[in-house]
Design a protein around this motif. Structure first.
Motif, PDB file in Angstrom:
ATOM      1  N   PHE A   1       0.881  -1.166   0.000  1.00  0.00           N
ATOM      2  CA  PHE A   1       0.000   0.000   0.000  1.00  0.00           C
ATOM      3  C   PHE A   1       0.915   1.211   0.000  1.00  0.00           C
ATOM      4  N   LYS A   2       0.879   1.991  -1.071  1.00  0.00           N
ATOM      5  CA  LYS A   2       1.810   3.108  -1.223  1.00  0.00           C
ATOM      6  C   LYS A   2       1.037   4.418  -1.359  1.00  0.00           C
TER       7      LYS A   2
ATOM      8  N   GLY B   1      -9.955  -6.589   8.513  1.00  0.00           N
ATOM      9  CA  GLY B   1      -9.502  -7.920   8.160  1.00  0.00           C
ATOM     10  C   GLY B   1      -8.115  -8.187   8.699  1.00  0.00           C
ATOM     11  N   GLU B   2      -7.450  -9.181   8.133  1.00  0.00           N
ATOM     12  CA  GLU B   2      -6.104  -9.544   8.532  1.00  0.00           C
ATOM     13  C   GLU B   2      -5.138  -9.235   7.395  1.00  0.00           C
ATOM     14  N   TYR B   3      -4.038  -8.584   7.750  1.00  0.00           N
ATOM     15  CA  TYR B   3      -3.003  -8.205   6.786  1.00  0.00           C
ATOM     16  C   TYR B   3      -1.737  -8.965   7.154  1.00  0.00           C
ATOM     17  N   ALA B   4      -1.264  -9.812   6.257  1.00  0.00           N
ATOM     18  CA  ALA B   4      -0.069 -10.613   6.508  1.00  0.00           C
ATOM     19  C   ALA B   4       1.009 -10.277   5.486  1.00  0.00           C
ATOM     20  N   GLU B   5       2.210 -10.010   5.994  1.00  0.00           N
ATOM     21  CA  GLU B   5       3.371  -9.705   5.151  1.00  0.00           C
ATOM     22  C   GLU B   5       3.088  -8.565   4.176  1.00  0.00           C
ATOM     23  N   CYS B   6       2.372  -7.558   4.650  1.00  0.00           N
ATOM     24  CA  CYS B   6       2.061  -6.381   3.831  1.00  0.00           C
ATOM     25  C   CYS B   6       2.991  -5.233   4.192  1.00  0.00           C
ATOM     26  N   THR B   7       3.191  -4.339   3.243  1.00  0.00           N
ATOM     27  CA  THR B   7       3.993  -3.140   3.451  1.00  0.00           C
ATOM     28  C   THR B   7       3.110  -1.921   3.232  1.00  0.00           C
TER      29      THR B   7
ATOM     30  N   VAL C   1       5.167  -4.245   7.642  1.00  0.00           N
ATOM     31  CA  VAL C   1       6.089  -3.128   7.795  1.00  0.00           C
ATOM     32  C   VAL C   1       5.340  -1.840   7.488  1.00  0.00           C
ATOM     33  N   PHE C   2       5.471  -0.880   8.393  1.00  0.00           N
ATOM     34  CA  PHE C   2       4.955   0.469   8.174  1.00  0.00           C
ATOM     35  C   PHE C   2       6.180   1.355   7.995  1.00  0.00           C
TER      36      PHE C   2
ATOM     37  N   PHE D   1       7.880  -0.721  12.549  1.00  0.00           N
ATOM     38  CA  PHE D   1       7.582   0.665  12.207  1.00  0.00           C
ATOM     39  C   PHE D   1       8.915   1.351  11.949  1.00  0.00           C
ATOM     40  N   VAL D   2       9.066   1.927  10.766  1.00  0.00           N
ATOM     41  CA  VAL D   2      10.305   2.589  10.380  1.00  0.00           C
ATOM     42  C   VAL D   2       9.969   4.001   9.907  1.00  0.00           C
ATOM     43  N   ASN D   3      10.643   4.994  10.485  1.00  0.00           N
ATOM     44  CA  ASN D   3      10.428   6.403  10.107  1.00  0.00           C
ATOM     45  C   ASN D   3       8.950   6.797  10.190  1.00  0.00           C
ATOM     46  N   CYS D   4       8.270   6.324  11.205  1.00  0.00           N
ATOM     47  CA  CYS D   4       6.838   6.605  11.348  1.00  0.00           C
ATOM     48  C   CYS D   4       6.572   7.610  12.457  1.00  0.00           C
ATOM     49  N   LYS D   5       5.434   8.253  12.346  1.00  0.00           N
ATOM     50  CA  LYS D   5       4.955   9.160  13.377  1.00  0.00           C
ATOM     51  C   LYS D   5       3.770   8.471  14.050  1.00  0.00           C
ATOM     52  N   LEU D   6       3.895   8.243  15.362  1.00  0.00           N
ATOM     53  CA  LEU D   6       2.879   7.519  16.126  1.00  0.00           C
ATOM     54  C   LEU D   6       2.552   8.306  17.395  1.00  0.00           C
ATOM     55  N   VAL D   7       2.230   9.562  17.244  1.00  0.00           N
ATOM     56  CA  VAL D   7       2.012  10.447  18.392  1.00  0.00           C
ATOM     57  C   VAL D   7       0.643  10.182  19.013  1.00  0.00           C
TER      58      VAL D   7
END
Length: 186
Positions: free
Chosen positions: A7-8, A20-26, A46-47, A67-73
């Protein structure tokens, strides 16, 4: 069920992520701010460069999620499904988030901004805090046994109200263990 999808640039604030369930999604450059992710399951996902600030994550299952380079405030991570919960954070901003009472043995935070995060009664045994800013972060009745804080900074941890047996600290960071005592270190 969604598997091996990328998902880009999706804006899930406007069009919600399907339940639903998301497996091995980016998820790359996606916006989830204030989104309702209730009861969604993420497994081996991976997010990257996503903004999940203030998302509703009640009963969300995070299993082996990065989570890489994410904002989770402002996330209330204690509302997640605790069964097999496992995630890691690299170069993320988690300010004002809460991990209250979660069991997160071996969790890794690398180069994260964790200002004013609540780790009250959280199990963080063998956790790694690598180069993290922990300014005004709350550690209260927290299990920090074998945790590694050697490269992190701005923390204040009371050894009398937290379990810190075999935790690792740098010499420069020892002042963060003495804040309670209102002493001056020169």
């Amino acid at each position: 069920f969604f598997e091996n999808k990328i998902f880009k640039g999706n804006n899930f604030m406007e069009e919600p992520l399907a339940k639903g369930e998301y497996a091995e999604c980016t998820f790359l450059n996606c916006l989830f701010m204030n989104s309702d992710l209730t009861s969604i399951t993420f497994v081996d996902c991976v997010f990257d460069k996503c903004d999940l600030s203030m998302a509703k994550i009640t009963n969300v299952a995070f299993r082996d999620v990065s989570f890489v380079n994410c904002k989770l405030v402002g996330l209330n991570l204690e509302e997640c499904n605790p069964f097999l919960i496992s995630f890691s954070f690299e170069e993320c901003v988690l300010n004002l988030s809460s991990f209250y009472q979660l069991k997160l043995k071996g969790i890794q935070f690398k180069s994260c901004n964790l200002q004013e995060v609540d780790f009250t009664e959280t199990v963080l045994t063998s956790a790694i805090f690598d180069n993290c800013n922990l300014s005004r972060t709350i550690f209260s009745r927290t299990n920090l046994e074998k945790a590694d804080f050697r490269t992190s900074y701005n923390y204040s941890i009371n050894p009398e109200t937290n379990r810190i047996r075999k935790a690792r600290f740098s010499r420069m960071g020892i002042a963060g263990l003495l804040d309670n005592y209102d002493i001056e270190i020169e």
